[in-house]
Design an enzyme around this catalytic site. Structure first.
Site, short mmCIF file in Angstrom:
data_model
loop_
_atom_site.label_atom_id
_atom_site.label_comp_id
_atom_site.label_asym_id
_atom_site.label_seq_id
_atom_site.Cartn_x
_atom_site.Cartn_y
_atom_site.Cartn_z
N ARG A 84 0.84 -1.21 0.00
CA ARG A 84 0.00 0.00 0.00
C ARG A 84 0.87 1.25 0.00
NH1 ARG A 84 -4.44 0.21 4.61
NH2 ARG A 84 -2.67 0.88 5.87
N LYS A 186 -2.86 6.52 1.18
CA LYS A 186 -2.64 6.99 2.55
C LYS A 186 -1.82 8.28 2.47
CE LYS A 186 -2.23 4.80 7.02
NZ LYS A 186 -3.46 5.32 7.60
N GLU A 222 -16.39 5.93 5.41
CA GLU A 222 -15.58 5.48 6.56
C GLU A 222 -15.50 6.60 7.59
OE1 GLU A 222 -11.41 4.76 5.60
OE2 GLU A 222 -11.58 6.03 3.85
N1 PLP Z 1 -9.23 4.36 6.91
C1 PLP Z 1 -8.36 5.36 7.17
C2 PLP Z 1 -8.68 6.71 6.66
C3 PLP Z 1 -7.19 5.09 7.90
O1 PLP Z 1 -6.32 6.08 8.15
C4 PLP Z 1 -6.94 3.78 8.36
C5 PLP Z 1 -5.72 3.48 9.11
O2 PLP Z 1 -4.73 3.08 8.60
C6 PLP Z 1 -7.86 2.77 8.04
C7 PLP Z 1 -8.99 3.10 7.33
C8 PLP Z 1 -7.61 1.35 8.44
O3 PLP Z 1 -6.58 0.76 7.69
P1 PLP Z 1 -5.69 -0.41 8.27
O4 PLP Z 1 -6.65 -1.46 8.73
O5 PLP Z 1 -4.86 -0.86 7.14
O6 PLP Z 1 -4.91 0.16 9.39
C1 COI Z 2 -3.72 3.66 11.58
O1 COI Z 2 -4.69 3.13 12.11
O2 COI Z 2 -2.62 3.10 11.50
C2 COI Z 2 -3.79 4.98 11.01
O3 COI Z 2 -2.92 5.34 10.30
C3 COI Z 2 -4.96 5.80 11.34
C4 COI Z 2 -4.64 7.09 12.01
C5 COI Z 2 -3.80 6.98 13.21
C6 COI Z 2 -4.21 8.15 11.06
#
Ligand code: PLP
Ligand code: COI
Length: 343
Positions: A84, A186, A222
């Site tokens: 990612r 991201k 989300e």
């Molecule tokens: N959505 C957003 C906007 C986020 O910043 C995050 C965190 O990383 C997630 C969803 C969840 O992603 P992950 O499960 O890969 O941490």
């Molecule tokens: C995460 O859950 O790792 C994120 O990046 C979300 C937030 C802290 C920006």
């Protein structure tokens, strides 16, 4: 002698003794990345004209290292974060990097900070890793920089949402990400737009904002920092389909776990906010920071809906299973765990 570290009262914030920790840094200049190095945690110097400061050309990742019951330090699906990160670099016009470089940087940062991985039996404490790539070139025009910095720093953390892991959300009239924009990257620039809606939600007595899609203004996307799930009254577990949301690694893992381990019906859908409010029996947010955080109530158009008629049963079941794998209390049938070192 190793100093004993204080892990009481950990919250999701930079550790009070971060100054004692190490970080990784690598520079991109003249069309290539240097080898990178582990250095003491330190502030960085930037030109006021650096692209990241003026136009926000930057991306990041969020990952966790766990100290497990088998006395290992492990990470959860780090390759997925790496892939990612590489995709986000491309979307934000930052220079490419190999997956090997990303993984080596992250693993070296974990090893250099292993004494800061807190013990945990319930998954609430871990060491958070923040890989970050920012455009450092001094420039005034709006274009992609040719000089960048790749950093990885770390911090012991507690839960992203404080308290007992139950939140109330306010559906915001503002939007987080446009269709075919940067919502699925991201990118640092996706986050400031969520801050005012969050403040307004908190002022109104909620814990966070929930965003709808830009095109129809009715499909749930989300929260500002976590993906969204609902158990509907026909017992299907649904989550918004990919597009302008972040493709969460926790999201993908839970879809798999719910279907494969618990035999549930799972679906990625256009989740209409009215249908959700009427037919949801349970609801939760997922993410590396958030892990699985239950949602008790959602406020939409002035009405507060109880979206937990199921006593958080599914969230607890999935949480125990996910954390069980992450802490090596349970088998890892899907090969999701990477052992970084023994402690
Ligand atoms: N959505 C957003 C906007 C986020 O910043 C995050 C965190 O990383 C997630 C969803 C969840 O992603 P992950 O499960 O890969 O941490
Ligand atoms: C995460 O859950 O790792 C994120 O990046 C979300 C937030 C802290 C920006």
């Amino acid at each position: 002698m190793t100093k004993s570290r204080d892990f009481s009262d950990l919250t999701f914030s930079l550790y009070k003794d971060a100054g004692d920790m190490k970080m990784y840094e690598s520079d991109y200049r003249n069309g290539q990345w240097d080898d990178g190095r582990i250095v003491p945690f330190h502030n960085i110097e930037l030109s006021p004209a650096a692209n990241i400061l003026n136009y926000g050309q930057g991306i990041f990742e969020g990952m966790k290292a766990y100290r497990t019951v088998k006395d290992k330090i492990v990470m959860f699906r780090p390759e997925e974060n790496g892939k990612r990160f590489l995709r986000s670099l491309d979307q934000i016009a930052l220079p490419p990097m190999t997956l090997e470089k990303f993984k080596a940087a992250v693993y070296d940062t974990v090893k250099a900070n292993h004494e800061f991985v807190p013990p945990s039996t319930d998954g609430r404490h871990s060491m958070y890793l923040r890989p970050l790539c920012i455009a450092t070139e001094a420039m005034l025009g709006v274009k992609a920089a040719k000089e960048c910095l790749f950093l990885v720093y770390a911090s012991p953390v507690g839960p992203y949402y404080p308290g007992i892991g139950v939140v109330r959300l306010l559906v915001t009239p503002t939007h987080r990400a446009a269709a075919r924009g940067s919502g699925d990257a991201k990118a640092v620039s996706n986050y400031p737009v969520t801050m005012r809606p969050r403040e307004e939600a908190v002022k109104a007595g909620f814990d966070g904002a929930l965003f709808l899609d830009t095109k129809h203004d009715r499909y749930i996307e989300e929260a500002g920092a976590a993906n969204f799930f609902a158990l509907m009254d026909d017992d299907t577990l649904v989550t918004p389909r990919l597009g302008s949301i972040l493709p969460g690694i926790t999201r993908a893992s839970l879809l798999h776990l719910a279907a494969d381990k618990f035999g549930m019906k799972v679906k990625e859908v256009d989740l209409d906010i009215d249908d959700f409010c009427k037919h949801a029996k349970e609801c939760f947010l997922t993410g590396t920071g958030a892990t699985i955080t239950s949602v008790s109530e959602v406020s939409w158009k002035g009405t507060i809906y109880n979206v937990n008629k199921n006593d958080f049963q599914l969230a607890h079941k999935l949480y125990n299973s996910l954390i069980g794998i992450q802490l090596q209390q349970e088998e890892d049938p899907y090969g999701w765990i990477t052992e970084i070192m023994s402690v």
